[in-house]
Design a protein around this motif. Sequence first.
Motif, PDB file in Angstrom:
ATOM      1  N   THR A  80       0.868  -1.023  -0.222  1.00  0.00           N
ATOM      2  CA  THR A  80       0.046   0.010   0.027  1.00  0.00           C
ATOM      3  C   THR A  80       0.862   1.405  -0.191  1.00  0.00           C
ATOM      4  O   THR A  80       2.011   1.456   0.581  1.00  0.00           O
ATOM      5  CB  THR A  80      -0.956   0.043   1.079  1.00  0.00           C
ATOM      6  OG1 THR A  80      -0.206   0.138   2.471  1.00  0.00           O
ATOM      7  CG2 THR A  80      -1.972  -1.112   1.244  1.00  0.00           C
ATOM      8  N   PHE A  82       2.536   4.651   1.001  1.00  0.00           N
ATOM      9  CA  PHE A  82       2.404   5.485   2.331  1.00  0.00           C
ATOM     10  C   PHE A  82       2.807   6.999   2.232  1.00  0.00           C
ATOM     11  O   PHE A  82       3.476   7.631   2.892  1.00  0.00           O
ATOM     12  CB  PHE A  82       3.889   4.605   2.997  1.00  0.00           C
ATOM     13  CG  PHE A  82       3.891   5.158   4.521  1.00  0.00           C
ATOM     14  CD1 PHE A  82       2.868   5.447   5.301  1.00  0.00           C
ATOM     15  CD2 PHE A  82       5.336   4.892   4.914  1.00  0.00           C
ATOM     16  CE1 PHE A  82       3.234   5.583   6.544  1.00  0.00           C
ATOM     17  CE2 PHE A  82       5.533   5.511   6.380  1.00  0.00           C
ATOM     18  CZ  PHE A  82       4.433   5.739   7.027  1.00  0.00           C
ATOM     19  N   GLU A  85      -2.319   9.406   4.217  1.00  0.00           N
ATOM     20  CA  GLU A  85      -3.034   8.448   5.076  1.00  0.00           C
ATOM     21  C   GLU A  85      -3.896   7.409   4.328  1.00  0.00           C
ATOM     22  O   GLU A  85      -4.302   6.367   5.274  1.00  0.00           O
ATOM     23  CB  GLU A  85      -3.647   9.322   6.166  1.00  0.00           C
ATOM     24  CG  GLU A  85      -4.052   8.393   7.582  1.00  0.00           C
ATOM     25  CD  GLU A  85      -5.035   8.932   8.446  1.00  0.00           C
ATOM     26  OE1 GLU A  85      -5.606   9.720   8.004  1.00  0.00           O
ATOM     27  OE2 GLU A  85      -4.952   8.428   9.602  1.00  0.00           O
ATOM     28  N   ALA A  87      -3.493   5.110   2.500  1.00  0.00           N
ATOM     29  CA  ALA A  87      -3.104   3.660   2.222  1.00  0.00           C
ATOM     30  C   ALA A  87      -3.648   3.181   0.791  1.00  0.00           C
ATOM     31  O   ALA A  87      -4.343   1.755   1.136  1.00  0.00           O
ATOM     32  CB  ALA A  87      -3.067   2.795   3.393  1.00  0.00           C
ATOM     33  N   GLY A 185       0.693   5.569   9.826  1.00  0.00           N
ATOM     34  CA  GLY A 185       0.451   4.874   8.673  1.00  0.00           C
ATOM     35  C   GLY A 185       0.483   3.337   9.160  1.00  0.00           C
ATOM     36  O   GLY A 185       0.428   2.214   8.315  1.00  0.00           O
ATOM     37  N   GLU A 187      -1.940   0.455  12.021  1.00  0.00           N
ATOM     38  CA  GLU A 187      -2.850   0.454  13.100  1.00  0.00           C
ATOM     39  C   GLU A 187      -2.570  -0.559  14.354  1.00  0.00           C
ATOM     40  O   GLU A 187      -2.136  -1.749  14.036  1.00  0.00           O
ATOM     41  CB  GLU A 187      -4.142  -0.398  12.383  1.00  0.00           C
ATOM     42  CG  GLU A 187      -4.718   0.368  11.558  1.00  0.00           C
ATOM     43  CD  GLU A 187      -5.236   1.586  11.784  1.00  0.00           C
ATOM     44  OE1 GLU A 187      -6.218   1.682  12.834  1.00  0.00           O
ATOM     45  OE2 GLU A 187      -5.396   2.648  11.105  1.00  0.00           O
ATOM     46  N   LYS A 423     -13.943   0.987  10.323  1.00  0.00           N
ATOM     47  CA  LYS A 423     -12.465   0.736  10.598  1.00  0.00           C
ATOM     48  C   LYS A 423     -12.196  -0.536  11.295  1.00  0.00           C
ATOM     49  O   LYS A 423     -12.813  -0.760  12.036  1.00  0.00           O
ATOM     50  CB  LYS A 423     -11.927   2.063  11.277  1.00  0.00           C
ATOM     51  CG  LYS A 423     -10.361   2.252  11.060  1.00  0.00           C
ATOM     52  CD  LYS A 423     -10.310   3.686  11.884  1.00  0.00           C
ATOM     53  CE  LYS A 423      -8.621   3.976  12.243  1.00  0.00           C
ATOM     54  NZ  LYS A 423      -7.756   3.679  11.284  1.00  0.00           N
ATOM     55  N   ASP A 530       2.823  -3.033   7.431  1.00  0.00           N
ATOM     56  CA  ASP A 530       1.937  -2.320   8.293  1.00  0.00           C
ATOM     57  C   ASP A 530       0.547  -2.680   7.808  1.00  0.00           C
ATOM     58  O   ASP A 530       0.274  -3.139   6.740  1.00  0.00           O
ATOM     59  CB  ASP A 530       1.892  -0.709   7.767  1.00  0.00           C
ATOM     60  CG  ASP A 530       3.180  -0.060   8.195  1.00  0.00           C
ATOM     61  OD1 ASP A 530       3.525  -0.215   9.350  1.00  0.00           O
ATOM     62  OD2 ASP A 530       3.664   0.583   7.570  1.00  0.00           O
ATOM     63  N   ASN A 532      -3.473  -1.607   7.334  1.00  0.00           N
ATOM     64  CA  ASN A 532      -4.113  -0.320   7.308  1.00  0.00           C
ATOM     65  C   ASN A 532      -5.740  -0.563   7.215  1.00  0.00           C
ATOM     66  O   ASN A 532      -6.050  -1.562   6.608  1.00  0.00           O
ATOM     67  CB  ASN A 532      -3.806   0.441   5.851  1.00  0.00           C
ATOM     68  CG  ASN A 532      -2.177   0.255   5.672  1.00  0.00           C
ATOM     69  OD1 ASN A 532      -1.924  -0.156   4.517  1.00  0.00           O
ATOM     70  ND2 ASN A 532      -1.601   1.157   6.558  1.00  0.00           N
ATOM     71  N   SER A 533      -6.225   0.425   7.788  1.00  0.00           N
ATOM     72  CA  SER A 533      -7.839   0.189   7.665  1.00  0.00           C
ATOM     73  C   SER A 533      -8.433   1.619   7.800  1.00  0.00           C
ATOM     74  O   SER A 533      -8.219   2.220   8.930  1.00  0.00           O
ATOM     75  CB  SER A 533      -8.374  -0.802   8.556  1.00  0.00           C
ATOM     76  OG  SER A 533      -9.863  -0.682   8.564  1.00  0.00           O
ATOM     77  N   TYR A 534      -8.916   2.209   6.614  1.00  0.00           N
ATOM     78  CA  TYR A 534      -9.317   3.700   6.955  1.00  0.00           C
ATOM     79  C   TYR A 534     -10.995   3.606   6.434  1.00  0.00           C
ATOM     80  O   TYR A 534     -11.473   2.824   5.551  1.00  0.00           O
ATOM     81  CB  TYR A 534      -8.472   4.545   6.208  1.00  0.00           C
ATOM     82  CG  TYR A 534      -7.387   4.631   6.534  1.00  0.00           C
ATOM     83  CD1 TYR A 534      -6.867   5.126   7.905  1.00  0.00           C
ATOM     84  CD2 TYR A 534      -6.294   3.934   5.703  1.00  0.00           C
ATOM     85  CE1 TYR A 534      -5.607   4.743   8.526  1.00  0.00           C
ATOM     86  CE2 TYR A 534      -5.071   4.039   6.396  1.00  0.00           C
ATOM     87  CZ  TYR A 534      -4.603   4.296   7.506  1.00  0.00           C
ATOM     88  OH  TYR A 534      -3.377   4.366   8.286  1.00  0.00           O
ATOM     89  N   ARG A 545       0.440  -3.580   4.231  1.00  0.00           N
ATOM     90  CA  ARG A 545       1.683  -2.961   3.361  1.00  0.00           C
ATOM     91  C   ARG A 545       2.730  -3.952   3.709  1.00  0.00           C
ATOM     92  O   ARG A 545       2.678  -4.361   4.830  1.00  0.00           O
ATOM     93  CB  ARG A 545       1.909  -1.657   4.198  1.00  0.00           C
ATOM     94  CG  ARG A 545       3.083  -1.025   3.481  1.00  0.00           C
ATOM     95  CD  ARG A 545       3.188   0.573   4.237  1.00  0.00           C
ATOM     96  NE  ARG A 545       1.866   1.309   3.643  1.00  0.00           N
ATOM     97  CZ  ARG A 545       1.446   2.370   4.604  1.00  0.00           C
ATOM     98  NH1 ARG A 545       2.072   2.217   6.042  1.00  0.00           N
ATOM     99  NH2 ARG A 545       0.532   3.077   4.314  1.00  0.00           N
TER     100      ARG A 545
END
Length: 963
Positions: A80, A82, A85, A87, A185, A187, A423, A530, A532-534, A545
């Motif tokens: 993802t 970076f 934010e 992602a 970046g 969670e 999220k 990383d 990610n969840s947005y 990521r």
Amino acid sequence: MGYKKPSFIEGIAEKIGIIPNLHKENYQEFDGDMRQFSDEEVAQMYENFPPPEKWDSWEEFDPKVWPRKEKKTYQIVPTTCFNCESACGLTAFIDKETQEVKKFEGNPYHPGSRGRNCAKGPATINQVTDPDRILYPLKRKGKRGDGEWERISWDEALDTISARIRKAILEERHNEIAYHVGRPGAEGFMNWILPSWGIDGHNSHTNICSSGARFGYNLWYGYDRPSPDHAEAKFILLISAHLESGHYFNPHAQRIIEGKMKGAKLATMDPRLSNTASMSDYWMPSYPGTEAAVLLAMALIILKEGLYNRDYLENWTNWQEYLKARHADKEITFENYIAAMIDEYKEFTPEFAEEESGVKAEMIREIAVKIGEAGERFASHNWRSAGASNLGGWAVARCLHFLTVLTGAVGAKGGTSPNSWNKFKPTVPNPPKPQKQWNQLHFPKEYPLAFFEMSQLLPHFLKEGRGKMDVYFSRVFNPVWTYPDGFTWMEMFMDESKFGLHAALTPTWNETAFFADFVLPMGLASERHDINSYATHGGTWIAFRQPVLREAARRNGKQVEYTYESNPGEVWEEDEFWIELSWRIDPDGSMGIKKHFESPNRPGEKITIEEYYQYVFERVKGLPETAKKEGLTEFQYMAKYGAFEIEKGESYKKNENPLSKDDLKGTEVDKKNGVIRKNGKDIGVMVNGKAVVGFPTPSRKNEFYSQTMVDWKWPEYATPTYIKSHIHNDVLDKSKGEYVLVPTFRLPTLIHSRSGNAKWLVEISNRNPIWMHPEDAAKWGFKTGDLVKMNTDIGYFIDKVWVTQSMKPGVVACSHHIGRWRREQDKTGNRWATNTVNIDNSEKGKWKMSTKSGIKPFESNDKDSKRIFWKDGGVHQNITHAVHPDPISGMHTWHQRVRIEKPGSNDSYGDIFVDTDKSHEIYKEWLAMTRPAPGPNGELRPLWFKRAFKPDESTYYLDKDKK
Ligand code: SF4
């Protein structure tokens, strides 16, 4: 919008399938059952994208050798982006022969970005191949800031830093350790690390970014971010340039356009005619800081015209509490509630709002009616912009949410949900208990309601002797450049009695890393792990990521123990770094730290990165079943596709979720307000005879009336209010040439101080002139390109003027992305973007910066570095801003009162002057505006307020014996 016939070309393109058929029956009509792209249709759109079964060996022609036809074979690995934010999904194309990443494209299997990226996504390749990147850990030689560095091993860095942390913890100096983060970046990862060390050591950049808006939202409903459902909305209101920049903007932008294609109207409030405003149906060029007045005028119209959602207001606001507190003489009836609100906002006529903001009363009226008519399908967004710029900026988000409440659009389809509903939150192995420390260097008693750490004041706290930082990590974080008052940061960094050890964790050189003791190179988007969840829409997703060369090696049967073994040079990643550091802080386990980082499968041994992520992914709803169908572990599934959709766009009205029988066992209901309590904690509320979860506020409802504000000494702000900003027209002396400077807007192709290593991006945007309306320019006799002296409260900067009708008259603006610098003695870094400057501090507290040379072509292994044609690297403006923390939310208020002047004959472009003694005085002036803790029961902060790293409840009391 109405049906539009396809053009001749569109018709052919749709017929032969080059573009999707946008003119099918009903497609352009807006109705209850709005059209969605089916999975097959989405797949068809991406049919030219390599299918996953071919990702291990994908052949395509090399475009660089055209017209020769030469095939290249790639391995495709998802990761993802970076660079902001959001992602968004990326796929790395790795040359099979050389095992080098050659390019990045989108990932169509990512539910947030759906294959699309902004310019910054594919530009990741520039960052990977940047000739100036830092490839090995470095330690300073000589004095801090002198620019001398030596290469060291990771072992040396880890041993030195861990020994110092160990000593501080054993000596009960927990509050001298801090991790200060710019772009997180990830969670949940640091929530695992820092409390395991028992420290209250998290410090973020949020108080210079979004905490104003967060505070305004939180007061209403206990959630601090909005998740607008743009694609399903009928009316969209943006207080920002969100279509082109900002958090989640690419995933949001595509959905805003989808909404518009289905008939939604878009309105934008911004003193600049941004790209977003130019794409809108309504542009409201408001005077900065007056947005709340416009929103309250809209609220009044909705109330007076009866366009509000009675059901929602009656059931989901704490109106009885409001009437009791504010109108004790009145009977508690819904009608009295509406009448009281109309009375409360009676001065906010559209005419008053026009007088304050300059937005035409007629337009305010028209938009208010349209919002009322959209009802539940009203989506809106305010993030940094007004919320981050004004004294009382938090009131903008509060007044915006007022409209969402009035229309009943909170959490509705096509409305605006709380961010956390969309999220994912990871469950980590061996989780630590909350830390039993409260660090007043981050949450001082003067700012009990501050929504995040008072990070912008850290150097002032250190300057006046409130404490010290013995071990300080700056991580993807550059306060010397990004923050206001960077010279005060520099003064403190140079003083080893203030910052004992400074380790900069960064992928690229920056102005703060120049003042570190260790510079530790951390991976870019394709070089690190990383989660990610947005909240990009009504659904929920998780993305992975990952270091793509490590994953390629795994697929090719090669084992990699540490990620730096597969990355360029010895570039590492934070995950493994923190686990390793934690083990070295507590080698024998006696401090109780090491146990948190032991393998869940191999007792007593160190957890591996694959074990950590497998543990998290196993616990993602629906992922085990999906992975199993493909014969993969959960980790392998995420490594293969890079993303997983947990919930598909139906996360609405979660406040109405019923409490189960089990939940209700042992509960009691508060007779006053219907709040349901269990073991001393509120868990829900009775609404219409049903026990439901509600919102995480004291009333479990939207709080039109905030007893919290009353209890914490701000009774004048108990209800949504308009607060006049520190740059309100009333306080500017126009006769002295005073203006408001809007210094907050983003150029869509840049990322604060993180894009100086991306040649394509800098090529597109490389200057930051002062935007000025022709009327103002004529008054001063300026034309485009003329020098202008911008005097701030603590100094000045010399910039150039850009005369443009895109700026509201009486307001000037300057983008905050440009003006990067390095000194002669510093390591060469970001040469695509940095001026070489001279900094003079021969007089204590007086700092002068001048540009020695602009951007120049340079020799490197990238042929493009010789082709640089731009010379002007812009001007660093933030360093001339004083700290202005809002006394309630703690948010730095970015807008500046500036005195515009024609420069003198000794002034040159790029000159900067700052008086840091003056900046400390201004810090004290703003500090005097606060109303410090304690609040009720001696609390340091309301217990129901969030904190990113919430400590143990016992730490919440100023006088611990009083709790
Ligand atoms: S919006 Fe652009 S910069 Fe942000 S994650 Fe997506 S591609 Fe990257």
